[in-house]
Design a protein around this motif. Structure first.
Motif, PDB file in Angstrom:
ATOM      1  N   GLU A  92       0.824  -1.210   0.000  1.00 45.05           N
ATOM      2  CA  GLU A  92       0.000   0.000   0.000  1.00 45.05           C
ATOM      3  C   GLU A  92       0.856   1.258   0.000  1.00 45.05           C
ATOM      4  O   GLU A  92       0.546   2.238  -0.680  1.00 45.05           O
ATOM      5  CB  GLU A  92      -0.916  -0.002   1.211  1.00 45.05           C
ATOM      6  CG  GLU A  92      -1.842   1.205   1.290  1.00 45.05           C
ATOM      7  CD  GLU A  92      -2.730   1.190   2.525  1.00 45.05           C
ATOM      8  OE1 GLU A  92      -3.441   2.193   2.742  1.00 45.05           O
ATOM      9  OE2 GLU A  92      -2.708   0.183   3.265  1.00 45.05           O
ATOM     10  N   TRP A  93       1.953   1.230   0.756  1.00 44.42           N
ATOM     11  CA  TRP A  93       2.809   2.408   0.870  1.00 44.42           C
ATOM     12  C   TRP A  93       3.853   2.480  -0.248  1.00 44.42           C
ATOM     13  O   TRP A  93       4.661   3.387  -0.283  1.00 44.42           O
ATOM     14  CB  TRP A  93       3.519   2.400   2.224  1.00 44.42           C
ATOM     15  CG  TRP A  93       2.574   2.458   3.391  1.00 44.42           C
ATOM     16  CD1 TRP A  93       1.298   2.935   3.398  1.00 44.42           C
ATOM     17  CD2 TRP A  93       2.832   1.992   4.723  1.00 44.42           C
ATOM     18  NE1 TRP A  93       0.737   2.808   4.644  1.00 44.42           N
ATOM     19  CE2 TRP A  93       1.659   2.230   5.490  1.00 44.42           C
ATOM     20  CE3 TRP A  93       3.928   1.401   5.356  1.00 44.42           C
ATOM     21  CZ2 TRP A  93       1.562   1.905   6.834  1.00 44.42           C
ATOM     22  CZ3 TRP A  93       3.827   1.069   6.695  1.00 44.42           C
ATOM     23  CH2 TRP A  93       2.659   1.317   7.425  1.00 44.42           C
ATOM     24  N   ARG A  94       3.845   1.494  -1.152  1.00 47.16           N
ATOM     25  CA  ARG A  94       4.754   1.472  -2.310  1.00 47.16           C
ATOM     26  C   ARG A  94       6.215   1.582  -1.877  1.00 47.16           C
ATOM     27  O   ARG A  94       6.970   2.410  -2.392  1.00 47.16           O
ATOM     28  CB  ARG A  94       4.394   2.595  -3.288  1.00 47.16           C
ATOM     29  CG  ARG A  94       2.965   2.526  -3.830  1.00 47.16           C
ATOM     30  CD  ARG A  94       2.669   3.696  -4.744  1.00 47.16           C
ATOM     31  NE  ARG A  94       1.289   3.734  -5.181  1.00 47.16           N
ATOM     32  CZ  ARG A  94       0.848   3.262  -6.347  1.00 47.16           C
ATOM     33  NH1 ARG A  94       1.689   2.718  -7.187  1.00 47.16           N
ATOM     34  NH2 ARG A  94      -0.430   3.354  -6.659  1.00 47.16           N
ATOM     35  N   GLU A  95       6.605   0.680  -0.973  1.00 49.70           N
ATOM     36  CA  GLU A  95       7.956   0.770  -0.403  1.00 49.70           C
ATOM     37  C   GLU A  95       9.017   0.025  -1.204  1.00 49.70           C
ATOM     38  O   GLU A  95      10.205   0.221  -0.982  1.00 49.70           O
ATOM     39  CB  GLU A  95       7.946   0.246   1.029  1.00 49.70           C
ATOM     40  CG  GLU A  95       7.178   1.148   1.976  1.00 49.70           C
ATOM     41  CD  GLU A  95       7.317   0.717   3.421  1.00 49.70           C
ATOM     42  OE1 GLU A  95       7.795   1.523   4.229  1.00 49.70           O
ATOM     43  OE2 GLU A  95       6.936  -0.425   3.740  1.00 49.70           O
ATOM     44  N   GLY A  96       8.612  -0.871  -2.121  1.00 52.46           N
ATOM     45  CA  GLY A  96       9.616  -1.517  -2.964  1.00 52.46           C
ATOM     46  C   GLY A  96       9.807  -2.992  -2.687  1.00 52.46           C
ATOM     47  O   GLY A  96       8.965  -3.811  -3.057  1.00 52.46           O
ATOM     48  N   LEU A  97      10.901  -3.344  -2.035  1.00 49.42           N
ATOM     49  CA  LEU A  97      11.333  -4.747  -1.931  1.00 49.42           C
ATOM     50  C   LEU A  97      11.218  -5.291  -0.517  1.00 49.42           C
ATOM     51  O   LEU A  97      11.693  -4.677   0.443  1.00 49.42           O
ATOM     52  CB  LEU A  97      12.780  -4.870  -2.412  1.00 49.42           C
ATOM     53  CG  LEU A  97      13.432  -6.254  -2.303  1.00 49.42           C
ATOM     54  CD1 LEU A  97      12.684  -7.291  -3.143  1.00 49.42           C
ATOM     55  CD2 LEU A  97      14.899  -6.171  -2.734  1.00 49.42           C
ATOM     56  N   SER A  98      10.599  -6.489  -0.413  1.00 55.12           N
ATOM     57  CA  SER A  98      10.541  -7.226   0.845  1.00 55.12           C
ATOM     58  C   SER A  98      10.956  -8.669   0.598  1.00 55.12           C
ATOM     59  O   SER A  98      10.772  -9.197  -0.500  1.00 55.12           O
ATOM     60  CB  SER A  98       9.131  -7.205   1.441  1.00 55.12           C
ATOM     61  OG  SER A  98       8.765  -5.907   1.850  1.00 55.12           O
ATOM     62  N   VAL A  99      11.502  -9.308   1.632  1.00 55.21           N
ATOM     63  CA  VAL A  99      11.923 -10.708   1.552  1.00 55.21           C
ATOM     64  C   VAL A  99      11.367 -11.451   2.757  1.00 55.21           C
ATOM     65  O   VAL A  99      11.487 -10.971   3.890  1.00 55.21           O
ATOM     66  CB  VAL A  99      13.464 -10.841   1.524  1.00 55.21           C
ATOM     67  CG1 VAL A  99      13.867 -12.319   1.500  1.00 55.21           C
ATOM     68  CG2 VAL A  99      14.050 -10.107   0.327  1.00 55.21           C
TER      69      VAL A  99
END
Length: 285
Positions: free
Chosen positions: A52-59
């Motif tokens: 939702e916050w368009r933060e990019g990359l998560s693992v």
């Protein structure tokens, strides 16, 4: 390697004798049987916020059988229910090169992938910008991301360079612990990870609740396992869901063949022995 989805299954008659309408312990990722622990709920909530916050990359990483694929598919289903999102789910991303990774990702977004790497990358950026103008948020979910070679992570890094006040694409990688090896070879990409979560095993209490939850979904409201039987299940599996489901499945077969209605210590010990024999015979220890 054993394909546990191809093991013999109980008949409807056998399930009925156990007060079950369907099989409660399939290892396939059926969302109806998804039991979310507090750590699963927290991870899923954080991933939804990241999107939702368009933060990019998560693992999200975890051992074999910890429920990563089930969680990845649950996240994809939630994204599909949101009209503002454009989700893509990729399973088993064994990309040997950056070009192979970019080609497959672009294909999953239904774009032409016949051009050279840089041309495809520019076209994909234009596509993402067009989605932003439509106020749509593309989400790329990759499962088994530990199978990606270190250099095939390059498109992920390239995508993160697409930025118009916020990331043009949200990326979530699910993988086994080996994913650390590939990220360690690319410290610049590692530094771009906004959220890295390690999925741990179930606690004993969560193991009890998960078993009963699955039994209830399958139509049985009475416990199937004695207290000692559950203790043995937890000791054998250390709270990792996949081996837990496999041994529970084996126990069902044992008690069905014996004409029993509940499982005690002896049946679970037998199921654990059968499971361990399969591992040894397949070299999967």
């Amino acid at each position: 390697m054993i394909d546990y989805n191809k093991l013999p299954r109980l008949t409807m008659r056998e399930l009925g004798l156990l007060d079950l309408n369907e099989h409660p312990f399939h290892v396939s990722a059926d969302p109806r049987f998804l039991y979310l622990t507090e750590q699963h709920k927290a991870a899923l909530s954080r991933l939804e916020n990241m999107i939702e916050w368009r933060e990019g990359l998560s693992v999200l990483e975890g051992p074999i059988g910890a429920g990563k694929t089930t969680l990845a598919r649950r996240l994809y289903e939630l994204c599909m229910q949101n009209d503002s999102l454009e989700p893509v789910y990729i399973h088993t991303a064994s990309y040997p090169t950056p070009a192979a990774a970019l080609r497959d990702i672009v294909n999953h977004f239904r774009l032409d992938s016949s051009r050279a790497y840089l041309d495809k990358l520019r076209d994909f950026e234009k596509y993402l910008i067009s989605l932003r103008k439509q106020d749509r948020n593309p989400v790329l979910i990759i499962d088994d991301a530990q199978l990606m070679s270190a250099n095939s992570l390059q498109p992920i890094q390239d995508f993160l360079n697409f930025d118009v006040t916020s990331k043009l694409i949200q990326i979530i990688l699910f993988g086994q612990q080996e994913i650390h090896r590939n990220f360690s070879r690319n410290p610049a990409l590692l530094d771009r990870v906004v959220f890295w979560h390690r999925l741990g095993p179930l606690t004993y209490a969560e193991t009890v609740r998960m078993i009963q939850f699955r039994l209830t979904v399958a139509g049985r409201f009475k416990p199937l396992f004695s207290d000692r039987a559950i203790e043995l299940l937890y000791e054998a599996t250390k709270g990792v869901p996949r081996p837990l489901m496999i041994i529970c499945n084996e126990t069902l077969h044992i008690i069905a063949e014996a004409g029993r209605f509940e499982a005690d210590e002896a049946e679970v010990r037998q199921a654990i022995d059968i499971y361990n024999q399969r591992l040894r015979s397949n070299g999967d220890e």
